[in-house]
Design an enzyme around this catalytic site. Structure first.
Site, mmCIF file in Angstrom:
data_model
loop_
_atom_site.group_PDB
_atom_site.id
_atom_site.type_symbol
_atom_site.label_atom_id
_atom_site.label_comp_id
_atom_site.label_asym_id
_atom_site.label_seq_id
_atom_site.Cartn_x
_atom_site.Cartn_y
_atom_site.Cartn_z
ATOM 1 N N ARG A 1 -8.485 10.045 -11.088
ATOM 2 C CA ARG A 1 -7.211 9.306 -11.023
ATOM 3 C C ARG A 1 -6.115 10.169 -10.411
ATOM 4 O O ARG A 1 -5.146 9.676 -9.848
ATOM 5 C CB ARG A 1 -6.792 8.769 -12.405
ATOM 6 N N TYR B 1 5.779 -11.341 1.711
ATOM 7 C CA TYR B 1 4.502 -11.643 1.038
ATOM 8 C C TYR B 1 4.740 -12.169 -0.392
ATOM 9 O O TYR B 1 5.534 -11.595 -1.141
ATOM 10 C CB TYR B 1 3.642 -10.379 1.023
ATOM 11 N N ASP C 1 6.477 -3.018 5.459
ATOM 12 C CA ASP C 1 5.106 -3.473 5.212
ATOM 13 C C ASP C 1 4.479 -3.729 6.586
ATOM 14 O O ASP C 1 4.823 -4.693 7.264
ATOM 15 C CB ASP C 1 5.127 -4.745 4.352
ATOM 16 N N LYS D 1 -6.758 -5.736 4.806
ATOM 17 C CA LYS D 1 -6.727 -6.560 6.016
ATOM 18 C C LYS D 1 -7.304 -5.785 7.201
ATOM 19 O O LYS D 1 -8.467 -5.431 7.181
ATOM 20 C CB LYS D 1 -5.299 -7.048 6.247
HETATM 21 C C1 LIG Z 1 -2.313 -9.101 1.609
HETATM 22 C C2 LIG Z 1 -0.945 -8.574 1.748
HETATM 23 C C3 LIG Z 1 -0.343 -7.790 0.753
HETATM 24 C C4 LIG Z 1 -1.017 -7.512 -0.569
HETATM 25 O O1 LIG Z 1 -2.164 -6.756 -0.409
HETATM 26 P P1 LIG Z 1 -3.419 -6.785 -1.441
HETATM 27 O O2 LIG Z 1 -4.341 -5.800 -0.843
HETATM 28 O O3 LIG Z 1 -3.932 -8.189 -1.461
HETATM 29 O O4 LIG Z 1 -2.868 -6.372 -2.762
HETATM 30 C C5 LIG Z 1 0.928 -7.272 0.988
HETATM 31 N N1 LIG Z 1 1.580 -7.535 2.139
HETATM 32 C C6 LIG Z 1 1.052 -8.298 3.117
HETATM 33 C C7 LIG Z 1 1.825 -8.543 4.364
HETATM 34 C C8 LIG Z 1 -0.230 -8.845 2.960
HETATM 35 O O5 LIG Z 1 -0.750 -9.609 3.928
#
Ligand SMILES: *Cc1c(COP(=O)(O)O)cnc(C)c1O
Length: 395
Positions: free
Chosen positions: A57, A110, A182, A207
């Site tokens: 961790r 998001y 982000d 993603k």
């Molecule tokens: C999917 C997504 C998140 C969250 O990510 P997770 O891996 O599902 O927790 C945050 N910001 C954007 C733009 C996303 O597409």
């Protein structure tokens, strides 16, 4: 020596192969804890006198490889991996804010980032406002004495609206604010906000970074001093840490990021051309469309136009759902950036929690679908979309 190009660094990085029997791929250190040579070494590790691993961790060698690689790709000082994108978003925001502080957020952010901020406001006295961030004046008007952060997502899902990062960063500098971006929709291949002067970059590595739809993961990159504090507080004590096998999957995914992104972007360009001429499709939204309101900004700010397209099916929700059900190659699922083309219906899926009135104002009506182009042949993707449109409207 010149810094190697991103395409090369994606593959070679700075993996110290000689410490791992010359292994071409990084090994997976599937272990929870690390055995000390003796009690005094344990003491030295915990006091920070000696460098080394203690407990997964707090750090794990496979996870470290991923963190170092992503920091290098984003050209930041230090990276931290998280168990999910939301793990990264929440850890960075909780580190940067204290009770009474205020954050300005680009609207359309998001869904879970939005509900996290809402919970923090209701329970912990942290405040936020969602604003358009369309100009310096608009942002300036919303800044209060308690404002600490500008939090931006660009392009925004599913309306693809862009935010001008240079403008946001300039406005933040003038007002002594921290900029958090982000960067999930672009990956470091299409956009590198830290190079423009942003303070922190966050990713849902689930993603494009993973790219294969087989892992939930997140990451953040920022100034070393802050990242070390995050590591010892909002990461360590809340505990959204990434597992070693998941880190290995991300390292594997990153090797092909450039070639995958090129194909995602090419496929989006090809499908956009077909969609915009189809009589049953309306309002095709794609940053690479010369008629798109943020086209010039997209051209300047992103290396390519990305792998996502939103469009409306003539006939409302019923027709949109029928259309999705007729698709064979394109799969109905949320998420994006995978090898498989994925389609989702924002009004009833990713944005179902947004009140209808707000949703419509954001440009998300019941006819809208969002397509994440995969890596299949664009001819096959279009054939699939065309047959689904034809059968939806034939009866
Ligand atoms: C999917 C997504 C998140 C969250 O990510 P997770 O891996 O599902 O927790 C945050 N910001 C954007 C733009 C996303 O597409």
């Amino acid at each position: 020596m010149k810094k190697k190009d991103l395409e090369t660094r994606l593959i070679h990085g700075n993996f110290e192969r000689s410490r791992h029997y010359g292994s071409l791929a990084p090994p997976i250190y599937q272990t929870s804890t690390f055995v000390f040579d003796n009690a005094r070494q344990g003491e030295a590790r915990f006091s920070g006198e000696e460098e080394g691993y203690m407990y997964s961790r707090l750090g794990n060698p496979t996870v470290t490889e991923f963190e170092k690689k992503l920091a290098d790709l984003e050209e930041g000082q230090e990276g931290i991996a998280f168990a999910s994108g939301m793990g990264a978003v929440s850890a960075v925001l909780m580190h940067l804010m204290k009770s009474g502080d205020h954050v300005l957020v680009s609207e359309g952010v998001y869904g879970c980032t939005y509900s996290f901020l809402k919970m923090m406001k209701e329970k912990y006295n942290l405040h936020y406002d969602l604003i358009s961030m369309s100009s310096e004046e608009v942002i300036q008007r919303e800044i209060r004495p308690e404002t600490k952060i500008l939090y931006v997502e660009t392009p925004i899902n599913p309306t693809m609206k862009l935010v001008d990062l240079e403008m946001v960063i300039k406005t933040a500098r003038k007002n002594g604010l921290t900029v958090v971006i982000d960067n999930t929709f672009c990956s470091p291949y299409l956009q590198q906000p830290l190079k423009l002067g942003a303070d922190f970059v966050i990713h849902s590595a689930t993603k494009y970074i993973s790219g294969h739809g087989d892992v939930i993961a997140g990451a953040a990159v920022g100034p070393a001093e802050h990242m070390q504090e995050i590591r010892m507080t909002t990461q360590k004590d809340i505990g959204a840490v990434l597992g070693p096998f998941d880190a290995w999957l991300l390292l594997r995914g990153l090797k092909t990021l450039a070639v995958r992104m090129d194909r995602h972007c090419e496929n989006a360009a090809a499908i956009f051309k077909e969609l915009k001429d189809h009589s049953k499709v309306k309002n095709v939204i794609y940053p690479g469309d010369p008629a798109f309101e943020d086209f010039e900004l997209a051209k300047r700010q992103m290396k390519k136009f990305g792998g996502l397209i939103s469009f409306e099916i003539d006939g409302g929700k019923e027709a949109a759902q029928d259309f999705m059900d007729q698709l064979k190659i394109v799969k109905t699922a949320v998420s994006l950036g995978d090898a498989e083309s994925l389609i989702q219906h924002p009004a009833s899926m990713t944005h179902a929690i947004v009140p209808e009135e707000e949703r419509i104002e954001m440009g998300i009506n019941d006819s809208l679908v969002r397509l994440s182009l995969g890596l299949e042949s664009s001819d096959d993707i279009w054939e699939d979309i065309e047959q689904a449109l034809n059968s939806t409207f034939s009866n």
